[in-house]
Design a protein around this motif. Structure first.
Motif, PDB file in Angstrom:
ATOM      1  N   ALA A  89       0.700  -1.538   0.262  1.00 44.34           N
ATOM      2  CA  ALA A  89      -0.159   0.191  -0.226  1.00 44.34           C
ATOM      3  C   ALA A  89       0.684   1.128   0.094  1.00 44.34           C
ATOM      4  CB  ALA A  89      -0.987  -0.049   1.356  1.00 44.34           C
ATOM      5  N   ASN A  90       0.519   2.331  -0.468  1.00 41.59           N
ATOM      6  CA  ASN A  90       1.204   3.306  -0.358  1.00 41.59           C
ATOM      7  C   ASN A  90       0.277   5.007   0.008  1.00 41.59           C
ATOM      8  OD1 ASN A  90       3.554   2.833  -3.165  1.00 41.59           O
ATOM      9  ND2 ASN A  90       1.693   2.129  -3.863  1.00 41.59           N
ATOM     10  N   THR A  91       1.345   5.762   0.625  1.00 42.66           N
ATOM     11  CA  THR A  91       0.421   7.297   0.522  1.00 42.66           C
ATOM     12  C   THR A  91       0.131   7.665  -1.524  1.00 42.66           C
ATOM     13  OG1 THR A  91       2.192   8.028   1.127  1.00 42.66           O
ATOM     14  CG2 THR A  91       1.695   7.145   2.894  1.00 42.66           C
ATOM     15  N   ALA A  92      -0.961   8.493  -0.740  1.00 41.05           N
ATOM     16  CA  ALA A  92      -1.098   8.960  -2.103  1.00 41.05           C
ATOM     17  C   ALA A  92      -2.400  10.590  -1.742  1.00 41.05           C
ATOM     18  CB  ALA A  92      -2.175   7.584  -2.964  1.00 41.05           C
ATOM     19  N   GLY A  93      -2.099  11.151  -2.071  1.00 41.73           N
ATOM     20  CA  GLY A  93      -3.101  12.237  -2.018  1.00 41.73           C
ATOM     21  C   GLY A  93      -2.248  13.055  -2.848  1.00 41.73           C
ATOM     22  N   VAL A  94      -2.594  14.899  -2.409  1.00 45.80           N
ATOM     23  CA  VAL A  94      -2.838  15.668  -3.293  1.00 45.80           C
ATOM     24  C   VAL A  94      -1.389  16.257  -2.624  1.00 45.80           C
ATOM     25  CG1 VAL A  94      -5.259  16.222  -3.911  1.00 45.80           C
ATOM     26  CG2 VAL A  94      -3.938  17.145  -1.521  1.00 45.80           C
ATOM     27  N   LEU A  95      -0.800  17.581  -3.155  1.00 41.13           N
ATOM     28  CA  LEU A  95       0.009  18.068  -2.802  1.00 41.13           C
ATOM     29  C   LEU A  95      -0.543  19.940  -1.816  1.00 41.13           C
ATOM     30  CD1 LEU A  95       2.910  18.465  -3.749  1.00 41.13           C
ATOM     31  CD2 LEU A  95       2.362  19.562  -5.892  1.00 41.13           C
ATOM     32  N   ARG A  96       0.329  19.464  -0.590  1.00 46.33           N
ATOM     33  CA  ARG A  96       0.058  20.698   0.167  1.00 46.33           C
ATOM     34  C   ARG A  96       0.918  21.704   0.732  1.00 46.33           C
ATOM     35  NH1 ARG A  96      -4.554  21.599   3.921  1.00 46.33           N
ATOM     36  NH2 ARG A  96      -3.879  23.622   5.243  1.00 46.33           N
ATOM     37  N   GLN A  97       0.354  23.234   0.711  1.00 41.59           N
ATOM     38  CA  GLN A  97       1.694  23.957   0.467  1.00 41.59           C
ATOM     39  C   GLN A  97       1.437  24.366   2.319  1.00 41.59           C
ATOM     40  OE1 GLN A  97       0.782  26.940  -1.983  1.00 41.59           O
ATOM     41  NE2 GLN A  97       2.492  26.589  -3.581  1.00 41.59           N
ATOM     42  N   CYS A  98       2.766  24.131   3.254  1.00 42.62           N
ATOM     43  CA  CYS A  98       3.206  24.925   4.342  1.00 42.62           C
ATOM     44  C   CYS A  98       3.931  26.090   4.547  1.00 42.62           C
ATOM     45  CB  CYS A  98       3.143  23.768   5.534  1.00 42.62           C
ATOM     46  SG  CYS A  98       2.290  22.769   5.438  1.00 42.62           S
ATOM     47  N   GLU A  99       3.952  26.677   5.137  1.00 36.61           N
ATOM     48  CA  GLU A  99       4.663  28.235   5.911  1.00 36.61           C
ATOM     49  C   GLU A  99       6.526  27.369   6.064  1.00 36.61           C
ATOM     50  OE1 GLU A  99       3.526  31.410   7.099  1.00 36.61           O
ATOM     51  OE2 GLU A  99       0.646  30.721   7.287  1.00 36.61           O
ATOM     52  N   ASP A 100       7.074  27.650   5.432  1.00 38.21           N
ATOM     53  CA  ASP A 100       8.625  27.801   5.800  1.00 38.21           C
ATOM     54  C   ASP A 100       8.745  27.469   7.927  1.00 38.21           C
ATOM     55  OD1 ASP A 100       9.401  27.495   3.898  1.00 38.21           O
ATOM     56  OD2 ASP A 100      10.330  29.303   4.052  1.00 38.21           O
ATOM     57  N   GLY A 101       9.298  26.628   8.450  1.00 38.13           N
ATOM     58  CA  GLY A 101       8.977  26.015   9.452  1.00 38.13           C
ATOM     59  C   GLY A 101       7.580  25.387   9.923  1.00 38.13           C
ATOM     60  N   ASP A 102       7.037  26.082   9.668  1.00 34.12           N
ATOM     61  CA  ASP A 102       5.689  24.091   9.589  1.00 34.12           C
ATOM     62  C   ASP A 102       5.773  23.361   8.860  1.00 34.12           C
ATOM     63  OD1 ASP A 102       3.434  23.302  10.921  1.00 34.12           O
ATOM     64  OD2 ASP A 102       1.921  25.014   9.546  1.00 34.12           O
ATOM     65  N   SER A 103       5.373  22.097   9.623  1.00 32.80           N
ATOM     66  CA  SER A 103       5.374  20.248   9.345  1.00 32.80           C
ATOM     67  C   SER A 103       4.227  20.073   8.627  1.00 32.80           C
ATOM     68  CB  SER A 103       5.616  20.129  10.238  1.00 32.80           C
ATOM     69  OG  SER A 103       5.083  20.123  11.528  1.00 32.80           O
ATOM     70  N   ILE A 104       3.943  19.305   8.623  1.00 36.56           N
ATOM     71  CA  ILE A 104       2.931  18.411   7.913  1.00 36.56           C
ATOM     72  C   ILE A 104       2.385  17.725   9.103  1.00 36.56           C
ATOM     73  CG2 ILE A 104       4.292  15.739   7.230  1.00 36.56           C
ATOM     74  CD1 ILE A 104       1.471  17.593   4.525  1.00 36.56           C
ATOM     75  N   VAL A 105       0.917  17.532   8.868  1.00 33.76           N
ATOM     76  CA  VAL A 105      -0.053  17.003   9.846  1.00 33.76           C
ATOM     77  C   VAL A 105      -0.700  15.561   9.443  1.00 33.76           C
ATOM     78  CG1 VAL A 105      -1.611  16.591  11.589  1.00 33.76           C
ATOM     79  CG2 VAL A 105      -0.164  18.773  11.762  1.00 33.76           C
ATOM     80  N   SER A 128      -8.765  15.574   7.969  1.00 29.74           N
ATOM     81  CA  SER A 128      -7.808  15.053   7.151  1.00 29.74           C
ATOM     82  C   SER A 128      -6.484  15.719   7.307  1.00 29.74           C
ATOM     83  CB  SER A 128      -7.978  16.462   5.372  1.00 29.74           C
ATOM     84  OG  SER A 128     -10.035  15.645   5.019  1.00 29.74           O
ATOM     85  N   GLY A 129      -6.007  16.256   8.491  1.00 28.98           N
ATOM     86  CA  GLY A 129      -4.663  16.917   8.341  1.00 28.98           C
ATOM     87  C   GLY A 129      -4.595  18.018   7.520  1.00 28.98           C
ATOM     88  N   GLY A 130      -3.341  17.920   7.567  1.00 28.83           N
ATOM     89  CA  GLY A 130      -3.022  19.608   7.157  1.00 28.83           C
ATOM     90  C   GLY A 130      -1.641  19.747   7.511  1.00 28.83           C
ATOM     91  N   CYS A 131      -1.346  21.546   8.026  1.00 28.76           N
ATOM     92  CA  CYS A 131      -0.014  21.606   8.329  1.00 28.76           C
ATOM     93  C   CYS A 131      -0.127  21.981   9.952  1.00 28.76           C
ATOM     94  CB  CYS A 131      -0.014  22.979   8.116  1.00 28.76           C
ATOM     95  SG  CYS A 131       0.373  23.032   6.396  1.00 28.76           S
ATOM     96  N   GLY A 132       1.531  22.613  10.519  1.00 23.95           N
ATOM     97  CA  GLY A 132       0.632  22.213  11.857  1.00 23.95           C
ATOM     98  C   GLY A 132       0.201  23.123  12.516  1.00 23.95           C
ATOM     99  N   VAL A 133      -0.237  23.804  11.609  1.00 20.76           N
ATOM    100  CA  VAL A 133      -0.938  25.678  12.028  1.00 20.76           C
ATOM    101  C   VAL A 133      -2.245  25.174  12.032  1.00 20.76           C
ATOM    102  CG1 VAL A 133      -0.664  26.987   9.870  1.00 20.76           C
ATOM    103  CG2 VAL A 133      -0.427  27.960  12.284  1.00 20.76           C
ATOM    104  N   ASP A 134      -2.898  24.528  11.172  1.00 23.68           N
ATOM    105  CA  ASP A 134      -4.274  23.906  11.333  1.00 23.68           C
ATOM    106  C   ASP A 134      -4.695  23.199  12.102  1.00 23.68           C
ATOM    107  OD1 ASP A 134      -3.977  24.911   8.414  1.00 23.68           O
ATOM    108  OD2 ASP A 134      -3.273  22.772   7.640  1.00 23.68           O
ATOM    109  N   LEU A 135      -3.657  22.803  13.327  1.00 25.40           N
ATOM    110  CA  LEU A 135      -4.085  22.154  14.562  1.00 25.40           C
ATOM    111  C   LEU A 135      -4.129  23.348  15.465  1.00 25.40           C
ATOM    112  CD1 LEU A 135      -2.366  18.926  14.812  1.00 25.40           C
ATOM    113  CD2 LEU A 135      -3.908  19.538  13.395  1.00 25.40           C
ATOM    114  N   LEU A 136      -4.420  24.351  15.693  1.00 20.10           N
ATOM    115  CA  LEU A 136      -4.090  25.821  16.725  1.00 20.10           C
ATOM    116  C   LEU A 136      -5.029  26.109  16.590  1.00 20.10           C
ATOM    117  CD1 LEU A 136       0.031  26.275  16.238  1.00 20.10           C
ATOM    118  CD2 LEU A 136      -1.068  24.654  17.795  1.00 20.10           C
TER     119      LEU A 136
END
Length: 291
Positions: A89-105, A128-136
């Motif tokens: 099985a593979n991870t599959a999804g779409v391209l996502r942009q996060c700001e510099d210094g942020d990480s994927i969630v 659906s997850g997102g960037c670290g800032v999305d959790l705050l």
């Protein structure tokens, strides 16, 4: 600011909830459409934090972030909390942009049971997850207005208890930003607030709205000329904009909205002075009667 790209695994459709009442009873900020439940990443994170305060043997819900994986046959399945997918099985999804210094969630998954003695049900994806800032949590305009922002400084020139009519009364303020600390859903937050616009009410029906904090004589650009003698007071209202940073995050976010603070000067008089001839110097003691 430059952005860098991450591959974010997202579901093409969010999971179907078999019991809408159960979701609502847990306090989800969810919108149900045709049985599909959509939950924001920060809300899912809040629910996970709340669940962890309950002893494991008493929990009715448990949460875990893991990738969404696609098997060779096109089936979607949950990966492991370490970010890996099952064999073949593979991870599959779409391209996502996060700001510099942020990480994927990774997406959030939820397991439920009716009572503490029941077996755990299947894992269901709830965001659906997102960037670290999305959790705050988000500092709203209402939150911003509750902060103890200072009243604006109001400087008058001249400042002697009286001014002359038809002569410029100069006003100015301090544009310096302030830094405040607050708490938001258990997170420590630093707020930087900056006054950016000012409105003066001069007490005679005239107002001045400006983006300039003003300057002293002779470089003044914010002033008023009173036309009639009388007693007046000046009221200054400052409009504040702000940005905030949640402890542990490198990202500064703008506050969507403004706040207002107000101050009023002490009363003063606007006076009319005229010149006239006198018989001698008015500095004499006692003061001559015609002075």
């Amino acid at each position: 600011m430059r952005n860098h790209l991450f591959t974010l695994v997202v579901a093409t459709a969010l999971v179907i909830c078999s019991g809408a009442v159960a979701w609502a009873g847990e306090g989800f900020d969810a919108r149900a459409t045709d049985g599909h439940v959509r939950v924001s990443a920060d809300r899912a994170e809040q629910l996970a934090r709340e669940s962890r305060t309950t002893p494991p043997q008493l929990q009715l819900f448990r949460y875990e972030r893991a990738p969404l994986c696609r098997e060779a046959a096109g089936q979607w399945t949950r990966g492991s909390s370490d970010g890996t997918c099952p064999e073949l099985a593979n991870t599959a999804g779409v391209l996502r942009q996060c700001e510099d210094g942020d990480s994927i969630v990774l997406p959030m998954w939820r397991q439920a049971r009716t009572t503490p003695t029941d077996p755990w049900g299947p894992w269901q994806q709830i965001d659906s997850g997102g960037c670290g800032v999305d959790l705050l949590p988000v500092l709203t305009e209402a939150d911003f207005r509750l902060l103890p922002l200072p009243a604006p400084a109001l400087t008058l020139q001249p400042d002697r208890g009286w001014v002359l009519i038809n002569i410029e009364t100069i006003v100015s303020t301090d544009p310096a930003p302030v830094t405040l600390r607050t708490d938001l859903l258990g997170y420590g937050v630093t707020v930087q607030a900056t006054p950016t616009r000012w409105e003066y009410h001069f007490g005679d029906g005239h107002t001045l709205t400006t983006d300039s904090p003003g300057h002293p004589y002779p470089h003044h650009d914010t002033f008023h000329r009173y036309q009639q003698p009388g007693t007046y007071a000046i009221t200054l209202t400052a409009q504040w904009t702000g940005r905030y940073q949640i402890d542990g995050s490198p990202i500064w976010r703008d506050i969507n909205g403004t706040a207002l603070t107000t101050t009023t000067s002490a009363p003063f008089t606007a006076e009319e002075r005229t010149s006239r001839l006198v018989s001698g110097p008015c500095t004499a003691t006692p003061t001559p009667p015609d002075c």
